[in-house]
Design a protein around this motif. Structure first.
Motif, PDB file in Angstrom:
ATOM      1  N   VAL A  96       0.848  -1.198   0.000  1.00 12.42           N
ATOM      2  CA  VAL A  96       0.000   0.000   0.000  1.00 12.42           C
ATOM      3  C   VAL A  96       0.878   1.240   0.000  1.00 12.42           C
ATOM      4  N   ILE A  97       0.582   2.136  -0.923  1.00 13.34           N
ATOM      5  CA  ILE A  97       1.220   3.455  -0.952  1.00 13.34           C
ATOM      6  C   ILE A  97       0.276   4.409  -0.242  1.00 13.34           C
ATOM      7  N   VAL A  98       0.779   5.097   0.777  1.00 13.79           N
ATOM      8  CA  VAL A  98      -0.090   5.895   1.654  1.00 13.79           C
ATOM      9  C   VAL A  98       0.401   7.330   1.779  1.00 13.79           C
ATOM     10  N   GLN A  99      -0.518   8.274   1.619  1.00 12.04           N
ATOM     11  CA  GLN A  99      -0.275   9.648   2.049  1.00 12.04           C
ATOM     12  C   GLN A  99      -0.905   9.747   3.439  1.00 12.04           C
ATOM     13  N   PRO A 100      -0.105   9.657   4.494  1.00 10.08           N
ATOM     14  CA  PRO A 100      -0.677   9.589   5.845  1.00 10.08           C
ATOM     15  C   PRO A 100      -1.320  10.902   6.270  1.00 10.08           C
ATOM     16  N   VAL A 101      -2.475  10.796   6.908  1.00 12.19           N
ATOM     17  CA  VAL A 101      -3.121  11.976   7.472  1.00 12.19           C
ATOM     18  C   VAL A 101      -2.354  12.394   8.724  1.00 12.19           C
ATOM     19  N   SER A 102      -2.598  13.610   9.165  1.00 15.57           N
ATOM     20  CA  SER A 102      -1.927  14.079  10.377  1.00 15.57           C
ATOM     21  C   SER A 102      -2.472  13.339  11.590  1.00 15.57           C
ATOM     22  N   GLY A 103      -1.602  12.973  12.487  1.00 16.70           N
ATOM     23  CA  GLY A 103      -2.034  12.275  13.699  1.00 16.70           C
ATOM     24  C   GLY A 103      -0.860  11.599  14.380  1.00 16.70           C
ATOM     25  N   LYS A 104      -0.866  11.577  15.683  1.00 15.26           N
ATOM     26  CA  LYS A 104       0.249  11.012  16.433  1.00 15.26           C
ATOM     27  C   LYS A 104       0.260   9.490  16.417  1.00 15.26           C
ATOM     28  N   ASN A 105      -0.871   8.861  16.085  1.00 21.30           N
ATOM     29  CA  ASN A 105      -0.949   7.399  16.142  1.00 21.30           C
ATOM     30  C   ASN A 105      -0.870   6.735  14.775  1.00 21.30           C
ATOM     31  N   ILE A 106      -1.000   7.520  13.705  1.00 18.42           N
ATOM     32  CA  ILE A 106      -1.083   6.932  12.371  1.00 18.42           C
ATOM     33  C   ILE A 106       0.191   6.171  12.011  1.00 18.42           C
ATOM     34  N   TYR A 107       1.341   6.699  12.366  1.00 18.66           N
ATOM     35  CA  TYR A 107       2.596   6.053  12.003  1.00 18.66           C
ATOM     36  C   TYR A 107       2.744   4.698  12.684  1.00 18.66           C
ATOM     37  N   ARG A 108       2.409   4.652  13.961  1.00 22.89           N
ATOM     38  CA  ARG A 108       2.493   3.389  14.711  1.00 22.89           C
ATOM     39  C   ARG A 108       1.545   2.349  14.119  1.00 22.89           C
ATOM     40  N   LYS A 109       0.349   2.779  13.733  1.00 23.38           N
ATOM     41  CA  LYS A 109      -0.622   1.857  13.151  1.00 23.38           C
ATOM     42  C   LYS A 109      -0.166   1.341  11.787  1.00 23.38           C
ATOM     43  N   LEU A 110       0.444   2.212  11.005  1.00 24.60           N
ATOM     44  CA  LEU A 110       0.938   1.793   9.695  1.00 24.60           C
ATOM     45  C   LEU A 110       2.077   0.780   9.844  1.00 24.60           C
ATOM     46  N   LYS A 111       2.912   0.968  10.836  1.00 21.57           N
ATOM     47  CA  LYS A 111       4.012   0.033  11.051  1.00 21.57           C
ATOM     48  C   LYS A 111       3.497  -1.354  11.436  1.00 21.57           C
ATOM     49  N   LYS A 112       2.400  -1.392  12.170  1.00 21.55           N
ATOM     50  CA  LYS A 112       1.807  -2.685  12.524  1.00 21.55           C
ATOM     51  C   LYS A 112       1.304  -3.408  11.273  1.00 21.55           C
ATOM     52  N   PHE A 127       3.329  12.200  11.670  1.00 27.34           N
ATOM     53  CA  PHE A 127       4.026  12.407  12.940  1.00 27.34           C
ATOM     54  C   PHE A 127       4.867  11.168  13.202  1.00 27.34           C
ATOM     55  N   VAL A 128       6.178  11.313  13.066  1.00 25.36           N
ATOM     56  CA  VAL A 128       7.054  10.152  13.118  1.00 25.36           C
ATOM     57  C   VAL A 128       7.810  10.078  14.444  1.00 25.36           C
ATOM     58  N   VAL A 129       7.691   8.935  15.083  1.00 26.73           N
ATOM     59  CA  VAL A 129       8.524   8.658  16.253  1.00 26.73           C
ATOM     60  C   VAL A 129       9.846   8.096  15.737  1.00 26.73           C
ATOM     61  N   GLN A 130      10.932   8.731  16.108  1.00 25.75           N
ATOM     62  CA  GLN A 130      12.234   8.311  15.596  1.00 25.75           C
ATOM     63  C   GLN A 130      12.554   6.887  16.048  1.00 25.75           C
ATOM     64  N   ASP A 131      12.930   6.052  15.086  1.00 25.39           N
ATOM     65  CA  ASP A 131      13.348   4.693  15.414  1.00 25.39           C
ATOM     66  C   ASP A 131      14.320   4.207  14.357  1.00 25.39           C
ATOM     67  N   ASP A 132      14.764   2.975  14.514  1.00 22.21           N
ATOM     68  CA  ASP A 132      15.770   2.435  13.603  1.00 22.21           C
ATOM     69  C   ASP A 132      15.168   1.755  12.384  1.00 22.21           C
ATOM     70  N   ALA A 133      13.868   1.648  12.333  1.00 20.35           N
ATOM     71  CA  ALA A 133      13.226   0.937  11.216  1.00 20.35           C
ATOM     72  C   ALA A 133      12.064   1.773  10.685  1.00 20.35           C
ATOM     73  N   ARG A 134      12.384   2.965  10.226  1.00 19.18           N
ATOM     74  CA  ARG A 134      11.351   3.865   9.726  1.00 19.18           C
ATOM     75  C   ARG A 134      10.763   3.345   8.427  1.00 19.18           C
ATOM     76  N   LEU A 135       9.501   3.631   8.214  1.00 18.23           N
ATOM     77  CA  LEU A 135       8.874   3.286   6.945  1.00 18.23           C
ATOM     78  C   LEU A 135       9.486   4.147   5.847  1.00 18.23           C
TER      79      LEU A 135
END
Length: 324
Positions: A96-112, A127-135
């Motif tokens: 899936v190619i995604v243009q993520p909407v703004s939100g603090k939880n969207i990135y975590r949900k996409l990673k799941k 809103f990206v939480v810095q980690d070693d395995a970014r999308l």
């Protein structure tokens, strides 16, 4: 006995590698399954995505992959976007190619969801939480675009904006992180120039723009940081309803180009959304076809265009992709 044991384990290791290679080869030769990529972006049928859609389709054709561009509304909430993505995966999307909407939880949900299908972000990293395995993400350098916009403005005023009032226009719920970075790049580049940002306003796609700009105090320069805002500002300028303010902005649609062509817009910064679409599909296709390929983020270019340069040969490809 010890030597026999060593040979046994070595044989097992070789056998495991051969099985893995065979599995990868069988996956590549499986002609019954056609890889499918779904694309989830806000307001997907809008003209601002024309070049992006064209890039997606050209890459899908080159890679012999099935492409589905999901029809979406003007704006989506985090819950709505996640629901659409989940449905696409349930219906067989391999990526899936995604243009993520703004939100603090969207990135975590996409990673799941990455466990169920490959994920590629475009336009903004939300809103990206810095980690070693970014999308991975394919996008222009938004900060650099904002900076370039300021540089073009400064060139027109010989580097001196002392006493000049500026109004900034953004699209509400549109490319939140992208616009924030563009604004930061623009404002950072204006430090020490004497310019004053008098106001910043936002408008949603649902608004017609009939009153929101007219209610603002007069400024010398209006700066639009996304395609929709630029179109609205250009319409105001064309109707002489901007109190004489000159319009500069970022846009990627035929309507934005029209504003430049008629002189309602002084300078247009155009991100290469064709490459954004083409690169995102190509990256995913390589990962789907080759087990060990790792998707990488890409930064696409952008171009500053003036009215007198609009129909030069160097800009013809940009205009062509926008019209597809």
């Amino acid at each position: 006995m010890k030597n026999n044991g060593k040979w046994f384990y070595a044989f097992e290791a070789v056998l495991a590698v051969m099985v893995l290679i065979l599995a990868v080869m069988m996956k590549g030769k499986n002609e019954e399954h056609i890889d499918r990529i779904s694309v989830v972006i806000q307001n997907s049928e809008d003209s601002q995505w024309a070049a992006f859609r064209y890039g997606l389709k050209m890459a899908a054709q080159d890679q012999e992959i099935e492409l589905v561009i999901v029809s979406t509304a003007d704006t989506m909430t985090e819950e709505e976007e996640m629901s659409v993505i989940s449905q696409e995966i349930e219906h067989g999307a391999d990526a899936v190619i995604v243009q993520p909407v703004s939100g603090k939880n969207i990135y975590r949900k996409l990673k799941k969801l990455q466990k169920k299908a490959l994920m590629m972000l475009v336009e903004s990293d939300a809103f990206v939480v810095q980690d070693d395995a970014r999308l991975p993400i394919v996008e222009p350098d938004h900060y650099a675009m904002g900076k370039k916009l300021a540089e073009e403005l400064l060139n027109d005023y010989n580097g001196n904006l002392k006493g000049k009032a500026i109004g900034i226009i953004t699209g509400q719920n549109q490319q939140g992180e992208a616009v924030r970075k563009r604004k930061q790049g623009f404002e950072d580049s204006l430090e020490g120039t004497g310019a004053k940002v008098r106001w910043t306003v936002s408008c949603s796609l649902a608004e017609t723009g009939d009153i929101f700009l007219g209610e603002q105090s007069a400024v010398d320069i209006a700066v639009a940081l996304d395609n929709h805002s630029l179109i609205v500002a250009g319409q105001y300028a064309e109707a002489n309803n901007l109190h004489g303010a000159l319009v500069y902005g970022i846009g990627n649609s035929t309507e934005a180009v029209y504003g430049l062509d008629i002189g309602a817009v002084e300078c247009l910064i155009v991100p290469d959304t064709f490459s954004m679409g083409y690169q995102s599909v190509t990256q995913i296709a390589q990962s789907l076809k080759h087990y060990f390929h790792k998707m990488e983020g890409k930064t696409v270019s952008f171009t500053a265009i003036r009215r007198e340069e609009l129909f030069l040969e160097k800009n013809q490809e940009i205009l062509f992709t926008m019209s597809q």
